[in-house]
Design a protein around this motif. Structure first.
Motif, PDB file in Angstrom:
ATOM      1  N   SER A  64      20.251   0.870   4.930  1.00 41.96           N
ATOM      2  CA  SER A  64      20.999   1.212   3.714  1.00 41.96           C
ATOM      3  C   SER A  64      20.074   1.630   2.599  1.00 41.96           C
ATOM      4  N   SER A  65      18.912   0.905   2.501  1.00 43.95           N
ATOM      5  CA  SER A  65      17.919   1.224   1.475  1.00 43.95           C
ATOM      6  C   SER A  65      17.338   2.604   1.700  1.00 43.95           C
ATOM      7  N   SER A  66      17.046   2.909   2.974  1.00 50.33           N
ATOM      8  CA  SER A  66      16.467   4.205   3.326  1.00 50.33           C
ATOM      9  C   SER A  66      17.435   5.339   2.997  1.00 50.33           C
ATOM     10  N   SER A  67      18.728   5.103   3.218  1.00 51.47           N
ATOM     11  CA  SER A  67      19.748   6.127   2.935  1.00 51.47           C
ATOM     12  C   SER A  67      19.826   6.435   1.451  1.00 51.47           C
ATOM     13  N   THR A  68      19.734   5.411   0.624  1.00 47.21           N
ATOM     14  CA  THR A  68      19.782   5.593  -0.840  1.00 47.21           C
ATOM     15  C   THR A  68      18.606   6.410  -1.335  1.00 47.21           C
ATOM     16  N   THR A  69      17.416   6.099  -0.769  1.00 49.44           N
ATOM     17  CA  THR A  69      16.200   6.823  -1.155  1.00 49.44           C
ATOM     18  C   THR A  69      16.331   8.303  -0.812  1.00 49.44           C
ATOM     19  N   GLY A  70      16.921   8.582   0.330  1.00 52.19           N
ATOM     20  CA  GLY A  70      17.097   9.984   0.751  1.00 52.19           C
ATOM     21  C   GLY A  70      17.968  10.763  -0.211  1.00 52.19           C
ATOM     22  N   LYS A  71      19.057  10.133  -0.732  1.00 50.10           N
ATOM     23  CA  LYS A  71      19.946  10.797  -1.697  1.00 50.10           C
ATOM     24  C   LYS A  71      19.201  11.166  -2.968  1.00 50.10           C
ATOM     25  N   LYS A  72      18.385  10.232  -3.449  1.00 46.61           N
ATOM     26  CA  LYS A  72      17.610  10.499  -4.665  1.00 46.61           C
ATOM     27  C   LYS A  72      16.681  11.686  -4.465  1.00 46.61           C
ATOM     28  N   ALA A  96       0.836  -1.213   0.000  1.00 43.82           N
ATOM     29  CA  ALA A  96       0.000   0.000   0.000  1.00 43.82           C
ATOM     30  C   ALA A  96       0.869   1.260   0.000  1.00 43.82           C
ATOM     31  N   ALA A  97       1.938   1.237   0.808  1.00 43.23           N
ATOM     32  CA  ALA A  97       2.838   2.389   0.846  1.00 43.23           C
ATOM     33  C   ALA A  97       3.517   2.600  -0.499  1.00 43.23           C
ATOM     34  N   GLN A  98       3.899   1.509  -1.128  1.00 45.44           N
ATOM     35  CA  GLN A  98       4.525   1.610  -2.447  1.00 45.44           C
ATOM     36  C   GLN A  98       3.548   2.181  -3.486  1.00 45.44           C
ATOM     37  N   SER A  99       2.244   1.790  -3.330  1.00 49.46           N
ATOM     38  CA  SER A  99       1.215   2.323  -4.237  1.00 49.46           C
ATOM     39  C   SER A  99       1.075   3.845  -4.056  1.00 49.46           C
ATOM     40  N   ILE A 100       1.074   4.292  -2.764  1.00 54.77           N
ATOM     41  CA  ILE A 100       0.997   5.731  -2.484  1.00 54.77           C
ATOM     42  C   ILE A 100       2.193   6.455  -3.082  1.00 54.77           C
ATOM     43  N   LEU A 101       3.383   5.853  -2.931  1.00 54.91           N
ATOM     44  CA  LEU A 101       4.599   6.443  -3.473  1.00 54.91           C
ATOM     45  C   LEU A 101       4.520   6.562  -5.002  1.00 54.91           C
ATOM     46  N   SER A 102       3.982   5.514  -5.603  1.00 49.31           N
ATOM     47  CA  SER A 102       3.838   5.533  -7.074  1.00 49.31           C
ATOM     48  C   SER A 102       2.883   6.646  -7.520  1.00 49.31           C
ATOM     49  N   SER A 103       1.786   6.785  -6.735  1.00 51.36           N
ATOM     50  CA  SER A 103       0.812   7.838  -7.048  1.00 51.36           C
ATOM     51  C   SER A 103       1.445   9.225  -6.911  1.00 51.36           C
ATOM     52  N   ALA A 104       2.262   9.358  -5.858  1.00 54.35           N
ATOM     53  CA  ALA A 104       2.939  10.647  -5.653  1.00 54.35           C
ATOM     54  C   ALA A 104       3.894  10.952  -6.801  1.00 54.35           C
ATOM     55  N   LYS A 105       4.575   9.909  -7.252  1.00 56.88           N
ATOM     56  CA  LYS A 105       5.478  10.103  -8.393  1.00 56.88           C
ATOM     57  C   LYS A 105       4.702  10.566  -9.640  1.00 56.88           C
ATOM     58  N   GLN A 112       6.722  17.616  -0.958  1.00 54.11           N
ATOM     59  CA  GLN A 112       6.346  17.219   0.413  1.00 54.11           C
ATOM     60  C   GLN A 112       5.586  15.892   0.430  1.00 54.11           C
ATOM     61  N   ALA A 113       4.679  15.731  -0.562  1.00 53.85           N
ATOM     62  CA  ALA A 113       3.942  14.457  -0.643  1.00 53.85           C
ATOM     63  C   ALA A 113       4.893  13.298  -0.881  1.00 53.85           C
ATOM     64  N   TYR A 114       5.908  13.604  -1.758  1.00 57.24           N
ATOM     65  CA  TYR A 114       6.889  12.555  -2.059  1.00 57.24           C
ATOM     66  C   TYR A 114       7.687  12.175  -0.807  1.00 57.24           C
ATOM     67  N   ASP A 115       8.075  13.237  -0.062  1.00 53.69           N
ATOM     68  CA  ASP A 115       8.841  12.967   1.179  1.00 53.69           C
ATOM     69  C   ASP A 115       8.010  12.184   2.184  1.00 53.69           C
ATOM     70  N   SER A 116       6.714  12.560   2.306  1.00 54.92           N
ATOM     71  CA  SER A 116       5.844  11.826   3.264  1.00 54.92           C
ATOM     72  C   SER A 116       5.694  10.360   2.866  1.00 54.92           C
ATOM     73  N   ALA A 117       5.529  10.161   1.521  1.00 53.82           N
ATOM     74  CA  ALA A 117       5.386   8.773   1.044  1.00 53.82           C
ATOM     75  C   ALA A 117       6.661   7.981   1.322  1.00 53.82           C
ATOM     76  N   SER A 118       7.842   8.644   1.135  1.00 51.88           N
ATOM     77  CA  SER A 118       9.117   7.956   1.418  1.00 51.88           C
ATOM     78  C   SER A 118       9.216   7.585   2.891  1.00 51.88           C
ATOM     79  N   LYS A 119       8.761   8.520   3.753  1.00 50.72           N
ATOM     80  CA  LYS A 119       8.780   8.223   5.186  1.00 50.72           C
ATOM     81  C   LYS A 119       7.855   7.065   5.537  1.00 50.72           C
ATOM     82  N   ALA A 120       6.654   7.083   4.860  1.00 48.20           N
ATOM     83  CA  ALA A 120       5.714   5.975   5.095  1.00 48.20           C
ATOM     84  C   ALA A 120       6.326   4.649   4.665  1.00 48.20           C
ATOM     85  N   GLN A 121       7.049   4.715   3.511  1.00 47.09           N
ATOM     86  CA  GLN A 121       7.693   3.486   3.039  1.00 47.09           C
ATOM     87  C   GLN A 121       8.745   3.003   4.057  1.00 47.09           C
ATOM     88  N   SER A 122       9.514   3.968   4.615  1.00 45.47           N
ATOM     89  CA  SER A 122      10.548   3.609   5.604  1.00 45.47           C
ATOM     90  C   SER A 122       9.925   2.995   6.862  1.00 45.47           C
TER      91      SER A 122
END
Length: 733
Positions: free
Chosen positions: A550-558, A428-437, A466-476
């Motif tokens: 490590s995955s979370s750190s990579t996402t933050g750089k992007k 579900a979080a990945q779906s939200i992230l995709s929608s934000a993208k 901001q939506a993208y950042d929130s979705a990334s946090k939800a994914q984390s």
């Protein structure tokens, strides 16, 4: 893991089946032994019936023999009395032949003392005494100092005749006379000696006896010799710093006292400075017997006849004449003839009684042998019963293992369900992230199309960012939730490992009878395997958590890179686009807050895991403790020692004694014989020996004794006994 638990449970059930099979085989053996015992009891019943039928016949034969027994007893007593009278009459006629070398030395014909002494000692060693041990005239005394007047007279006359025979051979003029006064002095000397506590008791007794009888103490000369008494036991008591020894004595025969008197005379003769005490003695003469501690003493007393008071008896005591001896010999012959005739008259009754008695004893022996077989069978049954295993604990262990297995399966299923739920949340979080993208892409396209409305587009891009950042946090957060659920899964695996350990403990418990130490080692090894696996699982969990970070750190750089690009495009946004972006931002923020409301029960799960591990460990400890207790109980039970029994093969009475013989028992240290005049064995005395034969003396004559036998075995500092045999009777003579 579940399949392994099922295999272990099946193995536990197979071991339970083996216990049941083993117990069934042992019960079959017990039934066989019980059948043999019943057969033996049936044989005993038949033999007892035969014995009951024989009993009236034996009683009748006994009555017939008893009817003639008084005559036999009377004739036997007459013969014994006649033999005793004859023995007392002839026992004083002692003659001792001196060797010629000794006679030559005493008479001055030779100076070779060594040859004379050696020849004298050889002659004394081969001398035959007129007192024969065990004959009718061989009186038995509990206390040698308590000689009867007749035996005191016999002893004095015996020594007088011995000295007279010696004097006649060496040509001595010495003359000793036994009088009623000298015998009275010997009796008084014995009394004073026994009542004295002085160190020099002999000299004190001579002094006291002389004073009482009005004699000069220097007119009396005494020579004594010590001989050993029969000691049956002793004890020591300390009083006021002094140790007193108390003895238990056996009996002393008249023949032993006479031999000591003979040894005293020959001892004086073998001393070149003292032999004249014998050859040159003159005066009134007597012999006294005293006791002290574990010795008895024979003392030759010579009284100078001059200066004696008128009260002193000087009447000579003479030995029995030859005519009287001849008369006594005729009396003995007549008594023997009468006894032979009486026994001949009772020979038929005696033969019948002996035959029936032999049959009765044979039946008793057969019954005794069967009873021994029954006892052996009972011992065998007890041994077999001790081998039967109790399956109660094994059943309980299997039941507990199955329950633990079910609980482990349930926990594993719950963990799998939680993992599935976590994966759904992640999707579900990945779906939200995709929608934000997608929203971000639309906003970029709009910026490209509407460069004029730069400010609005900038706001829209900021909202999208901001939506993208929130979705990334939800994914984390969802990833962390998944990691925690994986930890729960690992905890469930640990519970399964503990269930496996409990099954291994249950298996070990079944083998404790044969492998006690190995069973304890297996429990520790299985527990160690479980702990090692738990550490490995924890290590894997930590690796998963590191990968997630490590995955979370990579996402933050992007996200940072994207943010810099967006700042350039914001200059071309319009107000209308900014409003749309603001609306999108609010909806995205709500979705993220909703997702964050699903809190992870981390503390509760951690608490549950610790509680489960503690409970499993506690259960394992209690199971191990119960197993050790059961093993100790079985080992203690197995230490029972069975001592082989024996039985009398012969039991015969003799003069104030009896002799018992028995079969040798296997693996025993010795035997004990107890005897009593009461059939209840009240006040019984016990004798111990390592031989298969024992003579018990010092008993009362013409008495019936009950005798029992048992074996004993000494093992590890302890003594174990068999049961007493059935009492047998014996009659002393």
């Amino acid at each position: 893991m579940v399949s392994v638990q099922f295999i272990l449970a099946i193995g536990e059930n197979n071991q339970l089946d083996e216990i049941h099979k083993k117990n069934s085989d042992i019960n079959a053996q017990i039934d066989s032994v019980n059948s043999d015992i019943n057969n033996y009891q049936s044989q005993i019943s038949d033999l007892q019936k035969t014995k009951d039928e024989l009993s009236p016949k034996l009683d009748a034969a006994q009555e017939a023999l008893n009817a003639k027994q008084p005559k036999i007893d009377a004739a036997t007593q007459d013969l014994q009395n006649a033999q005793k009278d004859l023995g007392e009459a002839t026992s004083t006629n002692e003659q001792f032949t001196l060797p010629q070398s000794y006679i030559d030395y005493v008479t001055g014909k030779s100076t070779d003392w060594d040859t004379a002494k050696n020849d004298l000692q050889e002659a004394a060693a081969s001398h035959t005494y007129p007192f024969t041990a065990g004959d009718a005239s061989d009186t038995v005394y509990d206390d040698p100092s308590a000689l009867s007047d007749s035996d005191s007279k016999r002893l004095s006359l015996y020594v007088k005749n011995l000295i007279d025979s010696i004097n006649s051979q060496v040509g001595s003029q010495g003359n000793l006379t036994v009088t009623d006064g000298s015998l009275a002095y010997a009796k008084r000397y014995t009394q004073e000696y026994q009542n004295s506590n002085y160190v020099f008791r002999k000299y004190n007794a001579i002094k006291s006896a002389s004073s009482i009888m009005g004699l000069d103490e220097y007119a009396v000369t005494g020579y004594d010799i010590a001989a050993n008494r029969q000691v049956t036991g002793w004890s020591q008591v300390a009083t006021n710093g002094y140790v007193h020894t108390y003895y238990d004595y056996g009996t002393t025969n008249m023949s032993e006292i006479t031999k000591a008197a003979f040894d005293l005379v020959t001892q004086q003769l073998a001393d070149p400075s003292n032999y004249k005490n014998i050859t040159d003695s003159n005066g009134y003469f007597s012999v006294a017997v005293t006791t002290q501690d574990d010795k008895f003493y024979v003392c030759l007393l010579t009284i100078n006849p001059s200066g004696l008071p008128n009260s002193f008896g000087t009447k000579e005591v003479l030995p029995v004449s030859k005519e009287e001896i001849a008369t006594k010999e005729d009396t003995v012959k007549k008594a023997q003839t009468t006894l032979d005739q009486v026994k001949n008259d009772a020979s038929a009754e005696q033969s019948t009684y002996d035959q029936l008695q032999s049959q009765n004893q044979e039946l008793d022996q057969q019954i005794s042998d069967l009873h021994a077989k029954i006892n052996d069978g009972q011992n065998s049954i007890n041994g077999l019963r001790s081998q039967i295993e109790d399956d109660t604990f094994a059943k309980a262990d299997v039941k507990q293992a199955v329950v633990a297995l079910s609980q482990a399966q349930f926990v594993a299923q719950m963990a799998a369900t939680k993992v599935q739920n976590a994966e759904a949340s992640l999707n579900a979080a990945q779906s939200i992230l995709s929608s934000a993208k997608q929203d971000a892409t639309l906003a970029t396209n709009e910026l490209d199309k509407e460069e004029s409305d730069l400010n609005n587009v900038k706001q829209k891009l900021q909202a999208a960012q901001q939506a993208y950042d929130s979705a990334s946090k939800a994914q984390s957060d969802a990833s962390k939730n998944v990691d925690y659920l994986k930890q729960q899964l690992e905890t469930a695996k640990k519970k399964l490992a503990h269930a496996k350990a409990e099954l291994v403990l249950a298996q070990t418990k079944q083998n404790t009878d044969n492998k006690q130490n190995q069973g304890s080692s297996d429990n520790k090894q299985n527990q160690g395997d479980s702990d090692n696996k738990q550490k490995s699982d924890n290590s894997n969990t930590k690796k998963d958590a590191n990968n997630s970070k490590s995955s979370s750190s990579t996402t933050g750089k992007k996200t940072t890179t994207k943010k810099k690009t967006t700042k350039k495009a914001t200059k071309k946004t319009t107000k209308k686009t900014t409003k749309k972006a603001t609306t999108k931002k609010k909806s995205t923020t709500k979705a993220i807050k909703k997702t964050n409301k699903k809190k992870t029960p981390k503390k509760a799960a951690k608490k549950l895991t610790k509680k489960t591990i503690k409970k499993s460990s506690k259960k394992a400890k209690s199971t191990k403790k119960a197993t050790k207790k059961k093993v100790a109980k079985k080992v203690k039970k197995a230490k029972k020692v069975v001592v082989a029994s024996s039985k009398f093969t012969s039991l015969k009475g003799s003069k104030k004694a009896f002799v018992g013989k028995w079969k040798k028992a296997k693996s025993v240290s010795g035997y004990q014989v107890r005897y009593s005049m009461a059939s209840s064995m009240k006040k019984a005395k016990t004798k111990s020996t390592k031989a298969t034969k024992l003579k018990v003396s010092g008993l009362k004559s013409e008495k019936k004794y009950y005798v029992q036998l048992r074996s004993y075995r000494k093992l590890s500092g302890k003594t174990y006994y068999s049961a007493w045999t059935k009492a047998k009777t014996v009659k002393t003579r």
